[in-house]
Design a protein around this motif. Sequence first.
Motif, PDB file in Angstrom:
ATOM      1  N   ASP A  14       0.772  -1.424   0.375  1.00 50.16           N
ATOM      2  CA  ASP A  14      -0.070   0.561   0.628  1.00 50.16           C
ATOM      3  C   ASP A  14       1.187   1.441  -0.343  1.00 50.16           C
ATOM      4  O   ASP A  14       0.405   2.490  -0.782  1.00 50.16           O
ATOM      5  CB  ASP A  14      -1.226   0.186   0.899  1.00 50.16           C
ATOM      6  CG  ASP A  14      -1.687  -0.671   1.045  1.00 50.16           C
ATOM      7  OD1 ASP A  14      -2.231  -1.476   0.597  1.00 50.16           O
ATOM      8  OD2 ASP A  14      -2.486  -1.909   2.329  1.00 50.16           O
ATOM      9  N   ASP A  15       1.774   1.641   0.771  1.00 50.72           N
ATOM     10  CA  ASP A  15       2.738   2.056   0.507  1.00 50.72           C
ATOM     11  C   ASP A  15       4.498   1.944   0.478  1.00 50.72           C
ATOM     12  O   ASP A  15       5.137   1.491   1.272  1.00 50.72           O
ATOM     13  CB  ASP A  15       2.653   2.981   1.802  1.00 50.72           C
ATOM     14  CG  ASP A  15       3.369   4.450   1.895  1.00 50.72           C
ATOM     15  OD1 ASP A  15       4.549   4.268   1.195  1.00 50.72           O
ATOM     16  OD2 ASP A  15       3.473   4.706   3.146  1.00 50.72           O
ATOM     17  N   ARG A  16       5.080   1.404  -0.611  1.00 46.20           N
ATOM     18  CA  ARG A  16       6.428   1.465  -1.199  1.00 46.20           C
ATOM     19  C   ARG A  16       7.481   1.949  -0.176  1.00 46.20           C
ATOM     20  O   ARG A  16       8.420   1.567  -0.037  1.00 46.20           O
ATOM     21  CB  ARG A  16       6.924   1.137  -2.365  1.00 46.20           C
ATOM     22  CG  ARG A  16       5.535   0.439  -3.399  1.00 46.20           C
ATOM     23  CD  ARG A  16       5.748  -0.227  -4.410  1.00 46.20           C
ATOM     24  NE  ARG A  16       7.428  -0.047  -5.165  1.00 46.20           N
ATOM     25  CZ  ARG A  16       7.612  -1.642  -5.098  1.00 46.20           C
ATOM     26  NH1 ARG A  16       7.294  -2.658  -3.902  1.00 46.20           N
ATOM     27  NH2 ARG A  16       9.053  -1.709  -5.443  1.00 46.20           N
ATOM     28  N   ARG A  17       7.221   3.415   0.498  1.00 44.16           N
ATOM     29  CA  ARG A  17       8.174   3.873   0.908  1.00 44.16           C
ATOM     30  C   ARG A  17       8.311   2.946   2.834  1.00 44.16           C
ATOM     31  O   ARG A  17       9.236   3.424   3.283  1.00 44.16           O
ATOM     32  CB  ARG A  17       7.649   5.037   1.897  1.00 44.16           C
ATOM     33  CG  ARG A  17       7.526   6.172  -0.169  1.00 44.16           C
ATOM     34  CD  ARG A  17       7.035   7.379   0.771  1.00 44.16           C
ATOM     35  NE  ARG A  17       6.038   6.916   0.706  1.00 44.16           N
ATOM     36  CZ  ARG A  17       4.624   8.185   1.530  1.00 44.16           C
ATOM     37  NH1 ARG A  17       5.503   9.216   1.363  1.00 44.16           N
ATOM     38  NH2 ARG A  17       3.638   7.860   1.419  1.00 44.16           N
ATOM     39  N   VAL A  18       7.656   2.309   2.780  1.00 40.82           N
ATOM     40  CA  VAL A  18       7.582   1.981   3.789  1.00 40.82           C
ATOM     41  C   VAL A  18       8.042   0.025   4.586  1.00 40.82           C
ATOM     42  O   VAL A  18       7.176  -0.618   3.438  1.00 40.82           O
ATOM     43  CB  VAL A  18       6.095   1.280   4.515  1.00 40.82           C
ATOM     44  CG1 VAL A  18       5.374   0.977   6.116  1.00 40.82           C
ATOM     45  CG2 VAL A  18       5.521   3.316   5.160  1.00 40.82           C
ATOM     46  N   TYR A  19       9.182  -0.344   4.951  1.00 43.18           N
ATOM     47  CA  TYR A  19       9.333  -1.532   5.175  1.00 43.18           C
ATOM     48  C   TYR A  19       8.475  -2.158   6.448  1.00 43.18           C
ATOM     49  O   TYR A  19       8.128  -1.883   7.297  1.00 43.18           O
ATOM     50  CB  TYR A  19      10.240  -1.639   5.246  1.00 43.18           C
ATOM     51  CG  TYR A  19      11.555  -1.219   4.000  1.00 43.18           C
ATOM     52  CD1 TYR A  19      11.462  -2.501   3.033  1.00 43.18           C
ATOM     53  CD2 TYR A  19      12.250  -0.214   3.751  1.00 43.18           C
ATOM     54  CE1 TYR A  19      12.410  -1.969   1.793  1.00 43.18           C
ATOM     55  CE2 TYR A  19      12.511   0.438   2.912  1.00 43.18           C
ATOM     56  CZ  TYR A  19      12.900  -0.766   1.957  1.00 43.18           C
ATOM     57  OH  TYR A  19      13.072  -0.730   0.654  1.00 43.18           O
ATOM     58  N   SER A  20       7.476  -3.831   6.149  1.00 43.88           N
ATOM     59  CA  SER A  20       6.958  -4.233   7.129  1.00 43.88           C
ATOM     60  C   SER A  20       8.049  -4.945   7.392  1.00 43.88           C
ATOM     61  O   SER A  20       8.776  -5.910   6.487  1.00 43.88           O
ATOM     62  CB  SER A  20       6.586  -4.663   6.817  1.00 43.88           C
ATOM     63  OG  SER A  20       4.576  -4.305   6.134  1.00 43.88           O
ATOM     64  N   LEU A  21       8.272  -5.407   8.573  1.00 47.44           N
ATOM     65  CA  LEU A  21       8.913  -6.548   8.947  1.00 47.44           C
ATOM     66  C   LEU A  21       8.863  -7.803   9.614  1.00 47.44           C
ATOM     67  O   LEU A  21       7.345  -7.986  10.254  1.00 47.44           O
ATOM     68  CB  LEU A  21       9.918  -5.857  10.406  1.00 47.44           C
ATOM     69  CG  LEU A  21      11.469  -5.317  10.056  1.00 47.44           C
ATOM     70  CD1 LEU A  21      11.021  -4.383   9.377  1.00 47.44           C
ATOM     71  CD2 LEU A  21      11.976  -4.709  11.701  1.00 47.44           C
ATOM     72  N   THR A  22       8.967  -9.096   9.335  1.00 45.69           N
ATOM     73  CA  THR A  22       8.701 -10.463   9.307  1.00 45.69           C
ATOM     74  C   THR A  22       9.641 -11.244  10.012  1.00 45.69           C
ATOM     75  O   THR A  22      10.968 -11.202   9.726  1.00 45.69           O
ATOM     76  CB  THR A  22       7.575 -11.318   8.311  1.00 45.69           C
ATOM     77  OG1 THR A  22       9.009 -11.511   6.859  1.00 45.69           O
ATOM     78  CG2 THR A  22       7.055 -10.576   7.662  1.00 45.69           C
ATOM     79  N   LEU A  23       9.275 -12.473  10.479  1.00 41.92           N
ATOM     80  CA  LEU A  23      11.136 -13.375  11.095  1.00 41.92           C
ATOM     81  C   LEU A  23      10.770 -14.266  10.440  1.00 41.92           C
ATOM     82  O   LEU A  23       9.860 -15.069   8.818  1.00 41.92           O
ATOM     83  CB  LEU A  23      10.453 -14.251  12.104  1.00 41.92           C
ATOM     84  CG  LEU A  23      10.281 -13.568  13.346  1.00 41.92           C
ATOM     85  CD1 LEU A  23       9.583 -14.508  14.944  1.00 41.92           C
ATOM     86  CD2 LEU A  23      11.213 -13.334  14.458  1.00 41.92           C
ATOM     87  N   THR A  24      11.937 -14.477  10.393  1.00 42.21           N
ATOM     88  CA  THR A  24      12.597 -15.298   8.876  1.00 42.21           C
ATOM     89  C   THR A  24      11.731 -17.222   9.377  1.00 42.21           C
ATOM     90  O   THR A  24      11.692 -17.254  10.663  1.00 42.21           O
ATOM     91  CB  THR A  24      13.263 -15.889   8.289  1.00 42.21           C
ATOM     92  OG1 THR A  24      14.984 -15.752   9.447  1.00 42.21           O
ATOM     93  CG2 THR A  24      13.663 -14.302   7.639  1.00 42.21           C
ATOM     94  N   ASP A  25      11.735 -17.976   8.581  1.00 39.12           N
ATOM     95  CA  ASP A  25      12.007 -19.760   9.164  1.00 39.12           C
ATOM     96  C   ASP A  25      13.018 -20.070  10.597  1.00 39.12           C
ATOM     97  O   ASP A  25      13.308 -19.941  11.525  1.00 39.12           O
ATOM     98  CB  ASP A  25      12.338 -20.234   8.123  1.00 39.12           C
ATOM     99  CG  ASP A  25      11.138 -20.933   7.663  1.00 39.12           C
ATOM    100  OD1 ASP A  25      10.273 -20.362   7.604  1.00 39.12           O
ATOM    101  OD2 ASP A  25      11.093 -21.163   6.608  1.00 39.12           O
TER     102      ASP A  25
END
Length: 163
Positions: free
Chosen positions: A93-104
């Motif tokens: 929705d906003d390419r300036r923003v990064y979302s963080l997630t855990l990897t395996d």
Amino acid sequence: MSTNREKESPAFRGGAAFLLSQLGAHVAQQFADRVAELDLTPAQAGLLRMLVQAPGRSQRELAEMLGMPPSRFVPFADGMQERGLIERRRNPDDRRVYSLTLTDKGMELLARLGTVAKAHEEQVCQALTPDEHQQLIGLLRRIADQQQLTPGVHGGYRRLRSG
């Protein structure tokens, strides 16, 4: 020279605030030592826990939740990304923003962290019965709520340095 009477007085042994502070410093150091065996700092352990509870949050949201300036959060997250524990994804929705997630790899480490944290809790509270342990948790939550502390966020994040 102190007498036995002085050592038994509440003033000498400290009140609730002193004991909470004394125990907090002691328990925090023990936890830091335990998670160091996983090659983590307490702050990194906290971020792993937050990301499993709130996946896909932006860096800004996470920094805000932690009470950490974004300028400190970015290099903090960089180090975890370099280790392959988290990944940044562009927000559609906003390419300036990064979302963080855990990897395996981050999820695997989080599982190991859970085992360490459980052992830590048991060791710290071994002097209490199970009912006393639950009562203590309830009392401490009440105090934390009254002090308007953010649940699950350690105050040490505010002092976290990027380096």
